[in-house]
Write a protein that holds these residues in place. Structure first.
Motif, PDB file in Angstrom:
ATOM      1  N   VAL A 142     -17.510  -2.990  -1.553  1.00  0.00           N
ATOM      2  CA  VAL A 142     -17.941  -2.842  -2.946  1.00  0.00           C
ATOM      3  C   VAL A 142     -16.918  -3.379  -3.939  1.00  0.00           C
ATOM      4  N   ALA A 143     -15.643  -3.022  -3.748  1.00  0.00           N
ATOM      5  CA  ALA A 143     -14.656  -3.367  -4.769  1.00  0.00           C
ATOM      6  C   ALA A 143     -13.251  -3.429  -4.191  1.00  0.00           C
ATOM      7  N   SER A 144     -12.401  -4.194  -4.885  1.00  0.00           N
ATOM      8  CA  SER A 144     -10.985  -4.303  -4.552  1.00  0.00           C
ATOM      9  C   SER A 144     -10.197  -4.225  -5.851  1.00  0.00           C
ATOM     10  N   ILE A 145      -9.260  -3.287  -5.926  1.00  0.00           N
ATOM     11  CA  ILE A 145      -8.472  -3.079  -7.148  1.00  0.00           C
ATOM     12  C   ILE A 145      -6.999  -3.321  -6.835  1.00  0.00           C
ATOM     13  N   LYS A 146      -6.429  -4.318  -7.452  1.00  0.00           N
ATOM     14  CA  LYS A 146      -5.018  -4.664  -7.252  1.00  0.00           C
ATOM     15  C   LYS A 146      -4.158  -3.700  -8.057  1.00  0.00           C
ATOM     16  N   MET A 147      -3.225  -3.008  -7.387  1.00  0.00           N
ATOM     17  CA  MET A 147      -2.404  -1.992  -8.032  1.00  0.00           C
ATOM     18  C   MET A 147      -1.004  -2.529  -8.364  1.00  0.00           C
ATOM     19  N   PRO A 148      -0.260  -1.831  -9.229  1.00  0.00           N
ATOM     20  CA  PRO A 148       1.085  -2.294  -9.610  1.00  0.00           C
ATOM     21  C   PRO A 148       2.012  -2.392  -8.406  1.00  0.00           C
ATOM     22  N   VAL A 149       2.876  -3.414  -8.405  1.00  0.00           N
ATOM     23  CA  VAL A 149       3.776  -3.616  -7.279  1.00  0.00           C
ATOM     24  C   VAL A 149       4.830  -2.520  -7.196  1.00  0.00           C
ATOM     25  N   ASP A 150       5.104  -1.843  -8.330  1.00  0.00           N
ATOM     26  CA  ASP A 150       6.122  -0.781  -8.333  1.00  0.00           C
ATOM     27  C   ASP A 150       5.514   0.613  -8.226  1.00  0.00           C
ATOM     28  N   LEU A 151       4.240   0.693  -7.821  1.00  0.00           N
ATOM     29  CA  LEU A 151       3.524   1.972  -7.809  1.00  0.00           C
ATOM     30  C   LEU A 151       4.231   3.039  -6.989  1.00  0.00           C
ATOM     31  N   PHE A 152       4.818   2.629  -5.870  1.00  0.00           N
ATOM     32  CA  PHE A 152       5.439   3.592  -4.973  1.00  0.00           C
ATOM     33  C   PHE A 152       6.966   3.576  -5.076  1.00  0.00           C
ATOM     34  N   MET A 153       7.465   3.353  -6.276  1.00  0.00           N
ATOM     35  CA  MET A 153       8.913   3.460  -6.483  1.00  0.00           C
ATOM     36  C   MET A 153       9.397   4.812  -5.954  1.00  0.00           C
ATOM     37  N   PRO A 154      10.607   4.850  -5.322  1.00  0.00           N
ATOM     38  CA  PRO A 154      11.630   3.816  -5.290  1.00  0.00           C
ATOM     39  C   PRO A 154      11.430   2.759  -4.209  1.00  0.00           C
ATOM     40  N   MET A 155      10.277   2.739  -3.562  1.00  0.00           N
ATOM     41  CA  MET A 155      10.041   1.745  -2.517  1.00  0.00           C
ATOM     42  C   MET A 155       9.434   0.503  -3.149  1.00  0.00           C
ATOM     43  N   ALA A 156      10.230  -0.167  -3.991  1.00  0.00           N
ATOM     44  CA  ALA A 156       9.748  -1.315  -4.750  1.00  0.00           C
ATOM     45  C   ALA A 156       9.325  -2.441  -3.820  1.00  0.00           C
ATOM     46  N   GLY A 157       8.372  -3.245  -4.293  1.00  0.00           N
ATOM     47  CA  GLY A 157       7.985  -4.421  -3.535  1.00  0.00           C
ATOM     48  C   GLY A 157       6.841  -4.216  -2.575  1.00  0.00           C
ATOM     49  N   VAL A 158       6.262  -3.027  -2.517  1.00  0.00           N
ATOM     50  CA  VAL A 158       5.114  -2.785  -1.641  1.00  0.00           C
ATOM     51  C   VAL A 158       3.844  -3.024  -2.451  1.00  0.00           C
ATOM     52  N   GLN A 159       3.217  -4.170  -2.253  1.00  0.00           N
ATOM     53  CA  GLN A 159       2.003  -4.495  -2.996  1.00  0.00           C
ATOM     54  C   GLN A 159       0.804  -3.814  -2.328  1.00  0.00           C
ATOM     55  N   THR A 160       0.069  -3.056  -3.100  1.00  0.00           N
ATOM     56  CA  THR A 160      -1.088  -2.326  -2.571  1.00  0.00           C
ATOM     57  C   THR A 160      -2.353  -2.683  -3.333  1.00  0.00           C
ATOM     58  N   SER A 161      -3.463  -2.431  -2.689  1.00  0.00           N
ATOM     59  CA  SER A 161      -4.773  -2.523  -3.329  1.00  0.00           C
ATOM     60  C   SER A 161      -5.604  -1.319  -2.888  1.00  0.00           C
ATOM     61  N   ILE A 162      -6.592  -1.017  -3.684  1.00  0.00           N
ATOM     62  CA  ILE A 162      -7.585   0.001  -3.329  1.00  0.00           C
ATOM     63  C   ILE A 162      -8.850  -0.735  -2.897  1.00  0.00           C
ATOM     64  N   TYR A 163      -9.337  -0.442  -1.694  1.00  0.00           N
ATOM     65  CA  TYR A 163     -10.580  -1.019  -1.202  1.00  0.00           C
ATOM     66  C   TYR A 163     -11.650   0.074  -1.191  1.00  0.00           C
ATOM     67  N   ILE A 164     -12.829  -0.278  -1.701  1.00  0.00           N
ATOM     68  CA  ILE A 164     -13.930   0.681  -1.771  1.00  0.00           C
ATOM     69  C   ILE A 164     -15.111   0.135  -0.976  1.00  0.00           C
ATOM     70  N   LEU A 165     -15.616   0.956  -0.055  1.00  0.00           N
ATOM     71  CA  LEU A 165     -16.747   0.566   0.783  1.00  0.00           C
ATOM     72  C   LEU A 165     -17.832   1.632   0.735  1.00  0.00           C
ATOM     73  N   LYS A 166     -19.059   1.191   0.908  1.00  0.00           N
ATOM     74  CA  LYS A 166     -20.204   2.106   0.969  1.00  0.00           C
ATOM     75  C   LYS A 166     -20.792   2.064   2.371  1.00  0.00           C
ATOM     76  N   HIS A 167     -20.990   3.258   2.950  1.00  0.00           N
ATOM     77  CA  HIS A 167     -21.542   3.322   4.308  1.00  0.00           C
ATOM     78  C   HIS A 167     -23.060   3.185   4.234  1.00  0.00           C
ATOM     79  N   THR A 168     -23.569   2.030   4.687  1.00  0.00           N
ATOM     80  CA  THR A 168     -25.001   1.730   4.575  1.00  0.00           C
ATOM     81  C   THR A 168     -25.733   1.731   5.908  1.00  0.00           C
ATOM     82  N   ASN A 169     -24.960   1.687   7.009  1.00  0.00           N
ATOM     83  CA  ASN A 169     -25.553   1.537   8.345  1.00  0.00           C
ATOM     84  C   ASN A 169     -26.262   0.198   8.500  1.00  0.00           C
TER      85      ASN A 169
END
Length: 670
Positions: A528-555
């Motif tokens: 359904v969607a992909s959301i790019k999050m801030p690269v410093d989101l998990f400070m002090p572990m800087a540099g970990v680039q994350t995204s949120i992936y959203i899926l719908k279970h449709t079978n």
């Protein structure tokens, strides 16, 4: 009464308030009452609790009314200078301020009423003056026991809002915390808790509590402070008297934890209880920690003796700074997670080597909002950690059950019981994290019934068949294979058809590292969607680039003709450092807006922050490769030169030509 006559004492202020309440149509001893005419229920709420053992003799508010949906209390003082005693950090709650100032006393009574468990919200009014023309008062909406759990209603300067039901409802509507205010409280609570955790970490270090034991100390001691019932109060610092054997401070704490766990309305299974107690036994293992020792400066102002055991000193700090503040902190705050993250810095560097990265509370809340969590949702987290996602979800579910005037109704209370007992499921392998998760949920009013200890991939199918999840929220251990993507694949396979799942994960999982799981998921789910999050989101572990992936279970297989939403949320308004979370660009508004952008894309209305939706929102199809799930892979860069590009190029070239000519000739300046 002559407007120019000066009052002689507090009785005159009381007489004036009495007249003002009568003027707006309230009848004494019917609609409002004095301190000498209180109901037994109100008296009981003001009697104090384990949190306020030393302050049971502060008297009663001068006036109160129970006419409307929330109790209203009024405290008066003679002379305007006695209205309030405060600092830049807020209202003061030392004994002198509570007894000597109107606002301080009124807020203290209101907090105490909430602490008793008999009320959840109270309106507190402080009034002070020396003649009818020189009276000032402040009105507060109080929503918790914490020292900052209040909101001043600055626009209200008279008692008129108490004149009738309509006016009072309008007042309550304005007083109720907005989403922006809740977000601000969440961030403030997070920052305050981080400060407490840092100081507590130093205190524990000074008393030789090992880093891995520290968070268990916090969670166990907090449980021992919980009231069991009216006759069996939770422990307070004065209950720890430096005894020996079974009466030692550490032993008393562990014994009280067991009493509390045994008393739960929803009994904790014996195996889970044994596991928790095994973790908490660390508190009583070392008898040296029960020997009197010099007081640390962090707790010396709270303990009258010259010495106290390490266990008592740690207990006292947790009691004064954390336990008293819990219900004033934002409901979505992962208390144990915040503590764990702080202690982890000292125990394991930044936690990177073992893949422990806990999701910030404002992100867990946002993800739950994006998935539309409400009172009927059935939410599971298969990598529960300290239960941050379940806490955020439970808070949203309860808020939905209480909205539209249902708060306090029998229907709402029944819905909330069902939410806590049956609509939250967590699975956690790590014994320590399991204990933290269970404690966290208990501290937020329980909801721990369905937190399971075990390996997610070995859990019985019946667990999911019985639960019937329609919502899945995840932050898996990124040290797991494919960055942890098998967790969401496993969860989707065990959800109801139509259910939604969101995972926050290193986004290399969406660009090639988790192709196997991604391809499998596309066979029975819609991406359904992909959301790019801030690269410093998990400070002090800087540099970990994350995204949120959203899926719908449709079978059914993913429909590759349907575009996926790609959102760039790298600018969430915050700048993170090792020491603080700084607001740079309207973060509160951005976290509110991002939910609207997810729902409506470029058609999102009433956005509060400044957005270039053309830049941050894309709709595009994906392929079946399982490796094109990230925003940047779908951002089209326009390479066609514009006239401005041409003009700049020509200008740069001419400048270069002139520079070369000047260099080739000898300009001596003569």
């Amino acid at each position: 009464m002559n407007e120019q006559v000066k009052w002689a004492n507090e009785d005159s202020v009381n007489d004036w308030v009495n007249e003002q309440l009568k003027k707006i149509g309230l009848k004494r001893d019917i609609d409002f009452f004095t301190e000498s005419n209180m109901t037994d229920y109100l008296k009981e709420s003001l009697r104090g609790s384990a949190k306020t053992v030393k302050k049971t003799n502060f008297g009663k508010p001068d006036f109160h009314t129970l006419k409307y949906s929330l109790p209203v209390i009024v405290e008066n003082k003679f002379k305007q200078t006695k209205l309030i005693s405060d600092t830049k950090d807020g209202v003061k709650f030392d004994d002198k301020s509570i007894g000597g100032y109107a606002v301080n006393g009124a807020l203290y009574y209101a907090r105490n009423m909430i602490s008793s468990g008999k009320y959840k919200e109270v309106i507190a009014i402080g009034c002070a003056g020396d003649n009818p023309a020189n009276v000032e008062f402040k009105v507060y909406y109080v929503f918790g026991f914490g020292e900052n759990s209040y909101k001043e209603m600055t626009e209200y300067k008279t008692f008129d809002f108490l004149s009738n039901e309509t006016n009072f409802k309008a007042f309550i509507k304005e007083a109720t915390l907005t989403e922006d205010e809740k977000h601000d409280i969440l961030i403030q609570s997070k920052e305050q808790l981080a400060k407490y955790a840092k100081a507590l970490n130093k205190l524990m270090h000074n008393h030789n509590i090992t880093a891995p034991q520290r968070v268990l100390y916090v969670s166990g001691m907090l449980l021992s402070m919980q009231d069991v019932d009216k006759r069996n109060r939770g422990l307070a610092p004065e209950d720890l008297r430096g005894g020996t054997g079974k009466r030692s401070d550490g032993s008393l704490v562990v014994a009280q934890i067991e009493v509390f766990l045994d008393s739960r309305e929803s009994p904790i299974p014996e195996d889970k209880k044994r596991l928790m107690l095994s973790s908490f036994n660390e508190i009583a293992k070392d008898s040296d920690r029960d020997n009197p020792t010099a007081l640390d400066k962090e707790v010396s102002k709270f303990i009258s003796d010259e010495k106290a055991s390490a266990n008592k000193q740690i207990f006292t700090y947790i009691y004064e700074y954390i336990f008293k503040s819990i219900d004033g902190m934002a409901g979505t705050l992962d208390i144990m997670g915040e503590m764990y993250s702080e202690f982890l810095k000292y125990a394991l560097g930044d936690g990177k080597e073992i893949g422990i990265v806990l999701t910030p509370p404002y992100v867990t809340k946002m993800m739950a909002q994006i998935l539309g969590v409400n009172k009927t949702s059935r939410v599971m987290d298969l990598a529960t950690g300290s239960a941050g996602f379940l806490i955020a979800s439970m808070e949203l579910m309860i808020a939905d059950a209480e909205k539209e005037g249902r708060k306090g109704s029998a229907q709402a209370e029944n819905d909330i019981k069902a939410i806590k007992a049956h609509q939250l499921l967590g699975v956690e392998l790590n014994a320590e994290m399991f204990t933290l998760a269970a404690t966290n949920m208990i501290l937020r009013g329980d909801g721990s019934s369905n937190i399971q200890k075990g390996n997610t991939f070995d859990t019985p199918a019946s667990l999911y068949d019985d639960f019937q999840a329609d919502t899945l929220l995840l932050n898996p251990p990124f040290s797991f294979e494919e960055n942890g993507m098998p967790f969401i694949k496993f969860g989707l396979e065990r959800m109801k058809e139509g259910g939604l799942a969101a995972i926050i994960i290193q986004d290399s999982a969406g660009s090639g590292k988790a192709v196997k799981s991604n391809k499998e998921m596309l066979k029975t789910n819609q991406f359904v969607a992909s959301i790019k999050m801030p690269v410093d989101l998990f400070m002090p572990m800087a540099g970990v680039q994350t995204s949120i992936y959203i899926l719908k279970h449709t079978n059914t297989p993913h429909d590759f003709d349907v575009p996926v939403k790609f959102i760039d949320f790298r600018n969430d308004g915050y700048k993170r450092t090792k020491r603080s979370l700084q607001e740079l660009d309207s973060p509160t508004a951005r976290y509110s807006d991002i939910v609207k952008i997810y729902k409506a894309g470029k058609n999102a209305k009433n956005l509060k922050a400044d957005w270039n939706l053309e830049e941050v929102y894309i709709e595009d199809q994906i392929t079946n490769s399982g490796s094109d799930w990230n925003f940047d892979q779908h951002k089209k860069i326009d390479t066609k030169p514009t006239f401005d590009d041409f003009r700049k190029t020509v200008s740069d070239y001419l400048s270069w030509e002139v520079e070369q000519i000047l260099k080739s000739e000898d300009f001596s300046g003569k």
